[in-house]
Write an enzyme that holds these catalytic residues in place. Structure first.
Site, PDB file in Angstrom:
ATOM      1  N   LYS A  13      13.819  64.508  98.959  1.00 42.96           N
ATOM      2  CA  LYS A  13      12.835  65.017  97.990  1.00 42.96           C
ATOM      3  C   LYS A  13      11.883  66.017  98.673  1.00 42.96           C
ATOM      4  O   LYS A  13      11.606  67.076  98.130  1.00 42.96           O
ATOM      5  CB  LYS A  13      11.979  63.872  97.414  1.00 42.96           C
ATOM      6  N   ARG A  88       6.393  56.255  90.464  1.00 46.65           N
ATOM      7  CA  ARG A  88       7.314  55.298  91.087  1.00 46.65           C
ATOM      8  C   ARG A  88       7.626  54.160  90.120  1.00 46.65           C
ATOM      9  O   ARG A  88       8.462  53.303  90.432  1.00 46.65           O
ATOM     10  CB  ARG A  88       6.699  54.683  92.357  1.00 46.65           C
ATOM     11  N   ARG A 127      15.028  60.075 110.948  1.00 50.17           N
ATOM     12  CA  ARG A 127      14.102  61.116 110.482  1.00 50.17           C
ATOM     13  C   ARG A 127      12.953  61.373 111.468  1.00 50.17           C
ATOM     14  O   ARG A 127      12.331  60.437 111.974  1.00 50.17           O
ATOM     15  CB  ARG A 127      13.544  60.682 109.133  1.00 50.17           C
ATOM     16  N   ARG A 160       8.125  58.502 111.372  1.00 52.68           N
ATOM     17  CA  ARG A 160       7.155  57.807 110.524  1.00 52.68           C
ATOM     18  C   ARG A 160       7.137  56.315 110.854  1.00 52.68           C
ATOM     19  O   ARG A 160       8.180  55.725 111.113  1.00 52.68           O
ATOM     20  CB  ARG A 160       7.521  58.014 109.055  1.00 52.68           C
ATOM     21  N   ARG A 171      11.744  49.308 101.077  1.00 54.05           N
ATOM     22  CA  ARG A 171      11.518  50.504 100.243  1.00 54.05           C
ATOM     23  C   ARG A 171      12.732  50.779  99.356  1.00 54.05           C
ATOM     24  O   ARG A 171      12.596  51.133  98.184  1.00 54.05           O
ATOM     25  CB  ARG A 171      11.216  51.711 101.135  1.00 54.05           C
TER      26      ARG A 171
HETATM   27  P1  AMP Z   1       7.003  58.466 100.394  1.00 49.52           P
HETATM   28  O1  AMP Z   1       6.526  59.445 101.443  1.00 49.52           O
HETATM   29  O2  AMP Z   1       7.101  59.057  99.038  1.00 49.52           O
HETATM   30  O3  AMP Z   1       8.265  57.803 100.791  1.00 49.52           O
HETATM   31  O4  AMP Z   1       5.915  57.301 100.330  1.00 49.52           O
HETATM   32  C1  AMP Z   1       5.517  56.544 101.440  1.00 49.52           C
HETATM   33  C2  AMP Z   1       4.759  55.317 101.018  1.00 49.52           C
HETATM   34  O5  AMP Z   1       3.606  55.706 100.304  1.00 49.52           O
HETATM   35  C3  AMP Z   1       5.496  54.421 100.051  1.00 49.52           C
HETATM   36  O6  AMP Z   1       6.330  53.486 100.716  1.00 49.52           O
HETATM   37  C4  AMP Z   1       4.366  53.726  99.314  1.00 49.52           C
HETATM   38  O7  AMP Z   1       3.805  52.691 100.111  1.00 49.52           O
HETATM   39  C5  AMP Z   1       3.349  54.828  99.222  1.00 49.52           C
HETATM   40  N1  AMP Z   1       3.508  55.617  97.953  1.00 49.52           N
HETATM   41  C6  AMP Z   1       3.922  56.897  97.831  1.00 49.52           C
HETATM   42  N2  AMP Z   1       3.941  57.279  96.539  1.00 49.52           N
HETATM   43  C7  AMP Z   1       3.579  56.210  95.837  1.00 49.52           C
HETATM   44  C8  AMP Z   1       3.431  55.953  94.445  1.00 49.52           C
HETATM   45  N3  AMP Z   1       3.663  56.861  93.513  1.00 49.52           N
HETATM   46  N4  AMP Z   1       3.009  54.706  94.061  1.00 49.52           N
HETATM   47  C9  AMP Z   1       2.747  53.751  94.976  1.00 49.52           C
HETATM   48  N5  AMP Z   1       2.873  53.926  96.303  1.00 49.52           N
HETATM   49  C10 AMP Z   1       3.268  55.133  96.723  1.00 49.52           C
END
Ligand code: AMP
Length: 413
Positions: A13, A88, A127, A160, A171
């Site tokens: 993404k 989400r 990553r 990360r 996740r």
């Molecule tokens: P991402 O970089 O999109 O994979 O997000 C990393 C982490 O941020 C996720 O595992 C969640 O803990 C938190 N996070 C990101 N976007 C959301 C969202 N829309 N709602 C809730 N938690 C989020």
């Protein structure tokens, strides 16, 4: 364009959001990135979000929705925006629609980047991101040439903290469980588009651009908003909307299920046909090889047998020759002996015959002409014989007389 990018963690993404933002001049808002920055800063928001993020859980809705509002208000969204990783869940999706409708900036569509679980795990565990410019790398598939530094700006590369196997598992599970209702939410609106996220980044970006062109136009979205705000949605409108979403849903089923299934079937048939062809080729090849080996073996056996037979014949011939030689020699010896014996017999016989002939001749001659001497001798013999006879008779008579006289004398006494 105002779009949301959906996809499992590691589906790409971030990469696609960057490309789209550059291509269309759209603002890119990543709630995950905003939260990570807050955690790094150690702000109150960061402290609140950290435990959720570290364990791979979703940060509470009210926190992320507040963040979203702030950013939509502060970013330049004249050319539209891409929301990366938001919403989400369905609650966030509904809230997003409400916020955007209030801003009169309704969403054009939702793009799902679809990637299988195995590829996701490989991408997530490998990553790396540049701390300075955000350039992304993957230890397995796309490593930096400078190892732990960015090829583009020389910045530090970091993995990360939530890209570890345990958190990744969480996740992915959460994504699976909340994604289906979320996808249905956008499907029903006719706004969901799915893009296969495996392959070359540019090819995926091209597929994303292609799908963007199929999303509802700005005019139709604004007209819809007008109707909603005026509250003059007619029954026909509702019917049309339901029909549209049904057709969209059908189209999606076709596109997402039936067509890929057909495609997969065709591929499978091709593979099976190819494999069967290969197999029969292989079998034929193996049979030929086997036949070749057997022929070779048969030839070798024939050669051996012929050689052995020749040897045997040679031995037999030799033996036969030796026997013949022996027999001939023995026969010759025998013949010699027999000849010798025959010669001796012949000699004896010849001699006997000669003797007989001689005797016969002599006897015949003697019978024919008796000599005077012989006659005289014979006469003398005869004379001798009769004289002797007379003498014997006389003697006999005299003894008889003597015996008789003796007997008489004795009787008288
Ligand atoms: P991402 O970089 O999109 O994979 O997000 C990393 C982490 O941020 C996720 O595992 C969640 O803990 C938190 N996070 C990101 N976007 C959301 C969202 N829309 N709602 C809730 N938690 C989020």
């Amino acid at each position: 364009m105002r779009v949301v990018l959906l996809g499992a963690p590691g589906s790409g993404k971030g990469t696609q959001a960057k490309i789209l933002a550059k291509q269309y001049g759209m603002a890119q808002i990543s709630i995950g990135a905003i939260l990570r920055a807050a955690v790094e800063e150690g702000s109150a928001l960061g402290k609140q979000a950290k435990p959720y993020m570290d364990s791979g859980q979703l940060v509470p809705d009210d926190v992320v929705l507040g963040l979203l509002r702030d950013h939509l208000a502060s970013e330049d969204t004249d050319n539209g925006f891409i929301l990366n990783g938001f919403p989400r869940n369905v609650i966030q999706a509904e809230e997003l629609d409400t916020i955007l409708n209030e801003l009169r900036q309704p969403l054009h569509g939702a793009l799902l980047i679809d990637v299988g679980v195995d590829a996701l795990i490989q991408r997530l565990t490998g990553r790396q991101t540049c701390r300075s410019c955000g350039q992304m790398y993957n230890l397995y598939t796309d490593p930096s040439k400078l190892f732990d530094r960015c090829d583009q700006c020389g910045g530090d590369l970091r993995q990360r903290t939530d890209d570890n196997e345990e958190t990744i598992g969480n996740r992915l599970r959460i994504f699976e469980s909340v994604t289906t209702p979320l996808l249905n939410y956008f499907k029903e609106q006719g706004k969901l588009r799915t893009i296969q996220g495996v392959g070359e980044i540019n090819d995926i970006a091209a597929a994303v651009s292609k799908e963007l062109k199929t999303l509802p136009s700005e005019e139709s979205l604004q007209a819809e908003l007008d109707k909603l705000s005026k509250g003059d949605v007619t029954l026909e409108d509702l019917e049309r909307k339901v029909l549209e979403s049904l057709q969209n849903a059908l189209g999606n089923v076709n596109k997402e299920v039936i067509e890929p299934a057909d495609e997969a079937l065709k591929k499978a048939e091709k593979v099976v046909t190819k494999e069967a062809g290969k197999l029969s080729k292989k079998v034929a090849k193996a049979a030929k090889k086997e036949a070749k080996v057997l022929k070779k073996e048969a030839r070798a056996i024939k050669k051996k047998v012929t050689k052995a037979a020749k040897k045997e014949v040679k031995v037999l011939k030799k033996e036969a020759k030796a026997i013949k030689k022996k027999v001939t020699k023995a026969a010759k010896k025998e013949v010699k002996v027999l000849k010798k014996e025959a010669k001796a017999i012949k000699k004896k016989v010849t001699k006997a015959v000669k003797d007989i002939k001689k005797k016969v001749t002599k006897k015949t001659a003697a019978k024919k002409k008796p000599t005077t001497k012989k006659v005289a001798a014979k006469k003398a013999t005869t004379k001798k014989k009769s004289a002797a006879k007379k003498t014997a008779t006389r003697k006999k008579t005299a003894s008889k007389k003597k015996v008789a006289k003796k007997k008489t004398t004795t009787k008288k006494k």
